[in-house]
Design an enzyme around this catalytic site. Sequence first.
Site, short mmCIF file in Angstrom:
data_model
loop_
_atom_site.label_atom_id
_atom_site.label_comp_id
_atom_site.label_asym_id
_atom_site.label_seq_id
_atom_site.Cartn_x
_atom_site.Cartn_y
_atom_site.Cartn_z
N ASP A 1 -3.02 -11.50 -4.90
CA ASP A 1 -1.83 -12.18 -5.41
C ASP A 1 -0.56 -11.89 -4.62
OD1 ASP A 1 -1.28 -9.57 -6.03
OD2 ASP A 1 -1.67 -9.78 -8.17
N GLU B 1 -10.94 -11.43 -5.77
CA GLU B 1 -10.14 -11.00 -6.93
C GLU B 1 -9.45 -12.21 -7.57
OE1 GLU B 1 -6.41 -8.36 -7.23
OE2 GLU B 1 -8.03 -6.87 -7.24
N GLU C 1 3.75 -12.39 -8.29
CA GLU C 1 2.29 -12.35 -8.13
C GLU C 1 1.55 -13.33 -9.05
OE1 GLU C 1 4.24 -9.67 -8.42
OE2 GLU C 1 3.93 -8.53 -6.57
N HIS D 1 6.43 0.40 -7.84
CA HIS D 1 6.97 -0.45 -6.77
C HIS D 1 7.23 -1.90 -7.16
CE1 HIS D 1 2.72 -1.59 -6.58
NE2 HIS D 1 3.17 -2.73 -6.12
N ARG E 1 8.53 -5.50 -8.14
CA ARG E 1 9.85 -6.15 -7.98
C ARG E 1 10.59 -6.28 -9.31
NH1 ARG E 1 8.25 -7.82 -2.94
NH2 ARG E 1 9.86 -8.76 -1.62
N HIS F 1 6.82 4.53 -2.41
CA HIS F 1 6.60 3.27 -1.66
C HIS F 1 7.72 3.08 -0.62
CE1 HIS F 1 6.07 -1.06 -1.04
NE2 HIS F 1 4.94 -1.02 -1.73
C1 UD1 Z 1 4.04 -6.17 -1.86
C2 UD1 Z 1 3.50 -7.32 -2.71
C3 UD1 Z 1 3.04 -6.81 -4.06
C4 UD1 Z 1 2.06 -5.65 -3.90
C5 UD1 Z 1 2.68 -4.58 -3.03
C6 UD1 Z 1 1.69 -3.48 -2.78
C7 UD1 Z 1 4.48 -9.55 -2.49
C8 UD1 Z 1 5.62 -10.42 -2.82
N1 UD1 Z 1 4.56 -8.28 -2.94
O1 UD1 Z 1 5.21 -5.67 -2.47
O2 UD1 Z 1 2.39 -7.86 -4.76
O3 UD1 Z 1 1.78 -5.13 -5.18
O4 UD1 Z 1 3.05 -5.16 -1.76
O5 UD1 Z 1 2.31 -2.34 -2.29
O6 UD1 Z 1 3.55 -9.96 -1.84
N2 UD1 Z 1 7.91 -1.60 3.79
C9 UD1 Z 1 7.85 -0.84 4.93
N3 UD1 Z 1 6.60 -0.50 5.43
C10 UD1 Z 1 5.46 -0.86 4.82
C11 UD1 Z 1 5.53 -1.62 3.64
C12 UD1 Z 1 6.76 -2.00 3.15
O7 UD1 Z 1 8.86 -0.46 5.50
O8 UD1 Z 1 4.38 -0.52 5.32
C13 UD1 Z 1 9.24 -2.01 3.27
C14 UD1 Z 1 9.92 -3.05 4.18
O9 UD1 Z 1 11.31 -2.81 4.18
C15 UD1 Z 1 9.60 -4.35 3.47
C16 UD1 Z 1 9.69 -3.92 2.04
O10 UD1 Z 1 9.09 -2.62 1.99
O11 UD1 Z 1 10.49 -5.39 3.80
C17 UD1 Z 1 9.04 -4.84 1.03
O12 UD1 Z 1 7.71 -5.18 1.38
P1 UD1 Z 1 7.02 -6.44 0.63
O13 UD1 Z 1 5.62 -6.56 1.11
O14 UD1 Z 1 7.89 -7.63 0.70
O15 UD1 Z 1 7.06 -6.00 -0.89
P2 UD1 Z 1 6.30 -4.87 -1.66
O16 UD1 Z 1 7.23 -4.32 -2.67
O17 UD1 Z 1 5.68 -3.94 -0.70
N1 UDP Z 2 -2.51 4.09 -2.76
C1 UDP Z 2 -2.57 4.86 -1.59
N2 UDP Z 2 -1.56 5.73 -1.35
C2 UDP Z 2 -0.49 5.88 -2.17
C3 UDP Z 2 -0.42 5.08 -3.34
C4 UDP Z 2 -1.44 4.20 -3.60
O1 UDP Z 2 -3.53 4.77 -0.83
O2 UDP Z 2 0.40 6.69 -1.86
C5 UDP Z 2 -3.60 3.13 -3.04
C6 UDP Z 2 -4.16 3.12 -4.43
O3 UDP Z 2 -5.24 4.02 -4.57
C7 UDP Z 2 -4.61 1.68 -4.60
C8 UDP Z 2 -3.62 0.91 -3.77
O4 UDP Z 2 -3.03 1.85 -2.87
O5 UDP Z 2 -5.90 1.45 -4.07
C9 UDP Z 2 -2.59 0.28 -4.64
O6 UDP Z 2 -1.57 -0.24 -3.85
P1 UDP Z 2 -0.14 -0.59 -4.45
O7 UDP Z 2 0.14 0.26 -5.62
O8 UDP Z 2 0.79 -0.55 -3.29
O9 UDP Z 2 -0.30 -2.12 -4.84
P2 UDP Z 2 -0.88 -2.91 -6.10
O10 UDP Z 2 -2.23 -2.42 -6.41
O11 UDP Z 2 0.08 -2.73 -7.22
O12 UDP Z 2 -0.85 -4.32 -5.64
#
Ligand code: UD1
Ligand code: UDP
Length: 368
Positions: free
Chosen positions: A98, A120, A134, A208, A210, A241
Amino acid sequence: MSGKKVLLIFGTRPEAIKMAPLVIELKKHDEFEPIVCVSAQHRQMLDQVLELFDIKPDFDLDIMKENQNLWSLTSDILLKTKDVIERTKPAVVLVHGDTTTALASSLSAFYAKVPIGHVEAGLRTFDKYYPFPEEINRVVADSVSSYHFAPTDEAVENLKKSAISSENIVKTGNTVIDALLYTAENKPSNLDYLNLNKNLKTILMTSHRRENFGKPLETICDAILELVEKNSNIQVVYPVHLNPNVRDVVFRKLSNHERIILTEPMEYAPFVTMMNKADIILTDSGGIQEEAPSLKKPVLVLRDTTERPEAVKSGAVKLVGTSKEKIVDETQKLLDSKQHYEKMLSGENPYGDGRASERIIKFLSEKL
Ligand code: UD1
Ligand code: UDP
């Protein structure tokens, strides 16, 4: 003769964890040629997972920007996946879950009239703003997909209610359990670097979403502070995160307590070990809600709704929302009452047996 091309597109940490078992399994089947395209919606958190599972992407779109917004993220992925789909001409595109990567890459494959398999599929809260964005991402991905790999009976039912033909829905279990079992068996890790105090109970926490940015996340942090103040026998481990909207609040509120250990996002293998060591997990993550029941850990979910109601019904997961009182009260109950704690762990793990990837491949083998 080369195999049928299966283009897997993913971009964030959880998608990578949940698609990795499928990549590994597809490589064992000569009839398929897996092609991996990462959007790199996440960069560092994605790379951690690729390295662990030894996946070298064929295409890396490298689109992540600091504090990215949904508009540019969506359009970048839509445009860049067009080129990859046109160059590779796959028999099927597989997307996961999602995220914005799932939304944009499934739309991209739909525009190219390539069949899509949604891994999924079928999760729903039926509330378009929770979780945001999502819920709508997965509705769109399901609508444009041809094949639906649903993890549970409830997900299958949700798909049937959307008038999706039963013959294209398969109940597979969740590939996260494949990843969890594979990692626990093949990737041992230790947590010495965290210097945990073995005499204290450990609460593991992540957040994490939004919709929790701002006030709700501040309140969650206040609840954590109250819990460590009230209970001198607990420590909290919080891998933070990389989203700046999370980090700004969490480091400001929680940096200065000796029993709150803030870490960088943990690599998956040590994180699995960490979940195993934890006594209680507080999270708004989707994946962790699925993993924890397998590891027999109680989870309090920092959200008001969940698209994963199965573990709430089996008892291992409880929704506590983002009110400070509720988070503190429910955590305190788990700390104080052995009976209450054990009751949460008496149900079955509803999310799979570690063979979801196998079932997906069997279906593709019959269909393509
Ligand atoms: C995203 C997904 C969310 C998922 C989550 C898992 C969308 C809209 N959101 O949210 O569904 O649950 O990932 O973690 O698809 N960033 C870094 N390095 C990284 C990752 C993120 O610096 O490796 C920072 C960057 O500034 C980036 C920001 O996080 O712009 C947001 O990343 P984004 O993927 O837009 O949103 P998440 O909150 O990570
Ligand atoms: N996870 C990880 N390291 C962390 C936190 C989470 O490897 O520090 C793993 C966790 O076990 C799970 C996945 O990341 O498999 C979940 O990712 P996240 O919480 O970012 O996203 P969501 O599941 O909410 O989409």
